[in-house]
Write a protein that holds these residues in place. Structure first.
Motif, PDB file in Angstrom:
ATOM      1  N   TRP A  30     -29.473 -44.180 -25.230  1.00 29.19           N
ATOM      2  CA  TRP A  30     -29.001 -43.436 -24.068  1.00 29.19           C
ATOM      3  C   TRP A  30     -30.174 -43.040 -23.164  1.00 29.19           C
ATOM      4  N   PRO A  31     -29.951 -42.998 -21.853  1.00 32.13           N
ATOM      5  CA  PRO A  31     -31.007 -42.469 -20.968  1.00 32.13           C
ATOM      6  C   PRO A  31     -31.184 -40.976 -21.200  1.00 32.13           C
ATOM      7  N   ASP A  32     -32.414 -40.542 -21.314  1.00 29.40           N
ATOM      8  CA  ASP A  32     -32.706 -39.126 -21.536  1.00 29.40           C
ATOM      9  C   ASP A  32     -32.729 -38.413 -20.192  1.00 29.40           C
ATOM     10  N   ARG A  33     -31.720 -37.598 -19.938  1.00 31.78           N
ATOM     11  CA  ARG A  33     -31.611 -36.875 -18.667  1.00 31.78           C
ATOM     12  C   ARG A  33     -32.018 -35.410 -18.824  1.00 31.78           C
ATOM     13  N   GLY A  34     -32.626 -35.078 -19.944  1.00 33.21           N
ATOM     14  CA  GLY A  34     -32.945 -33.697 -20.252  1.00 33.21           C
ATOM     15  C   GLY A  34     -34.036 -33.110 -19.381  1.00 33.21           C
ATOM     16  N   LEU A  35     -33.931 -31.809 -19.148  1.00 29.93           N
ATOM     17  CA  LEU A  35     -34.961 -31.077 -18.412  1.00 29.93           C
ATOM     18  C   LEU A  35     -35.992 -30.471 -19.357  1.00 29.93           C
ATOM     19  N   ALA A  36     -35.813 -30.672 -20.667  1.00 31.30           N
ATOM     20  CA  ALA A  36     -36.707 -30.052 -21.647  1.00 31.30           C
ATOM     21  C   ALA A  36     -36.800 -30.934 -22.884  1.00 31.30           C
ATOM     22  N   SER A  37     -37.837 -30.701 -23.663  1.00 32.99           N
ATOM     23  CA  SER A  37     -37.907 -31.249 -25.015  1.00 32.99           C
ATOM     24  C   SER A  37     -37.528 -30.138 -25.983  1.00 32.99           C
ATOM     25  N   PHE A  38     -37.098 -30.510 -27.177  1.00 29.41           N
ATOM     26  CA  PHE A  38     -36.553 -29.543 -28.126  1.00 29.41           C
ATOM     27  C   PHE A  38     -37.327 -29.539 -29.435  1.00 29.41           C
ATOM     28  N   ILE A  39     -37.530 -28.334 -29.962  1.00 28.12           N
ATOM     29  CA  ILE A  39     -37.943 -28.155 -31.342  1.00 28.12           C
ATOM     30  C   ILE A  39     -36.879 -27.280 -31.998  1.00 28.12           C
ATOM     31  N   GLY A  40     -36.723 -27.412 -33.315  1.00 30.79           N
ATOM     32  CA  GLY A  40     -35.624 -26.738 -33.976  1.00 30.79           C
ATOM     33  C   GLY A  40     -36.084 -25.779 -35.052  1.00 30.79           C
TER      34      GLY A  40
END
Length: 320
Positions: free
Chosen positions: A122-132
């Motif tokens: 999928w194209p990554d349309r996120g405005l951020a990266s994530f840590i959990g």
């Protein structure tokens, strides 16, 4: 006024409030998320979807200098918030995917390899990266292995301090996000997180209305934060699992002095939105200037628990 409700419930005691709330512990210790999507999907779980437009608005306001903010997703489970933010997916899309016979038959190892390719396609349309951050080792390992989160911490910060490696990971956060974990964790977790931060992250908290947020807000205030509540809107989490959960929740909210008409009384959990930021940033940019209302109120639902008036008084029934 003291903190004891009319029904004898101590309203700042999360453990007491949780006694009749459905327990889903078993779905968070699996090596893959099929049970998670099956069980919660069967209750019209939707908080990741209805929260996502607000999260995107906050991240757009937070971003500066062209750099993607880093989101620490507290109680991230299998990475659902990262999935619906980064990709054109929804909780329901994923629920239906994992219900397919072809995927039900796979081993967890085979599913993990398939999911890594699925999300990468999928194209990554996120405005951020994530840590959990989560207490579930299987959930964190899955979310990281399939690429939904860049890194993860397995810890119970209500009981334990961060290790040096964990502190290094969480210290990168520009935003701390929770979409339903308040009530299972609270002040201790946020105090331990903020003590490690290199930056002063914004804090986005979607909190079920049955759980008081005052203690967490005060803890954030100790670090110079101001907490704003988004007035005039609530965010649906899911349907109630059974009649006991429905009635206990209404009793708890009554003890808090909260009106449930048109909200929980309609058979649905509702969450409030709180955004906490350093005082100087709150003064410069009020919440109402960058967050608009998005709601799942008008979605269709499965059968919901409601009260009906009878000659014998109120009864709990399922409304189709």
């Amino acid at each position: 006024m003291d903190n004891t409700g009319r029904l004898g419930i101590v309203i700042d005691d999360y453990g007491e409030i949780n006694t009749a709330k459905a327990n889903f512990d078993e779905i968070y210790v699996m090596d893959d998320p099929r049970s998670y999507y099956s069980v919660l999907g069967g209750l019209d779980y939707m908080i990741p979807d209805v929260a996502e437009p607000v999260i995107r608005q906050v991240l757009a306001a937070k971003a500066s200098g062209g750099n993607k903010p880093v989101v620490l997703d507290v109680g991230c489970s299998y990475g659902i918030n990262a999935a619906v933010h980064r990709f054109p997916l929804s909780f329901d899309t994923l629920r239906r995917r994992y219900a397919r016979r072809e995927l039900v038959e796979l081993s967890s190892d085979d599913l993990l390899r398939l999911d890594a390719n699925y999300f990468a396609a999928w194209p990554d349309r996120g405005l951020a990266s994530f840590i959990g951050l989560d207490v579930s080792e299987p959930a964190i390992l899955y979310a990281k292995s399939v690429g939904l989160i860049a890194d993860g911490v397995i810890a119970d910060l209500e009981e334990n301090e961060l290790t040096s490696d964990a502190a290094r990971i969480v210290s990168r956060a520009d935003v701390i996000l929770s979409t339903g974990c308040i009530g299972y964790l609270g002040e201790a977790t946020f105090r331990r997180l903020l003590a490690q931060m290199k930056r002063r992250p914004w804090v986005i908290s979607f909190v079920l209305r049955m759980f008081p947020f005052d203690g967490v807000a005060q803890t954030l205030g100790d670090f110079g934060y101001v907490t704003e509540h988004l007035d005039g809107a609530t965010f649906i989490q899911r349907r109630f699992r059974n009649g006991d959960e429905f009635e206990h929740t209404l009793q708890t909210l009554a003890a808090l002095g909260k009106d449930t008409h048109g909200l929980e009384a309609e058979g649905l959990y509702h969450a409030d939105l709180y955004i906490s930021r350093p005082a100087e940033e709150t003064a410069q940019l009020p919440l109402c200037d960058f967050v608009t209302i998005a709601s799942g109120r008008y979605r269709s639902f499965g059968p919901r628990y409601v009260h009906v008036e009878t000659e014998e008084g109120k009864l709990v029934t399922l409304e189709p």
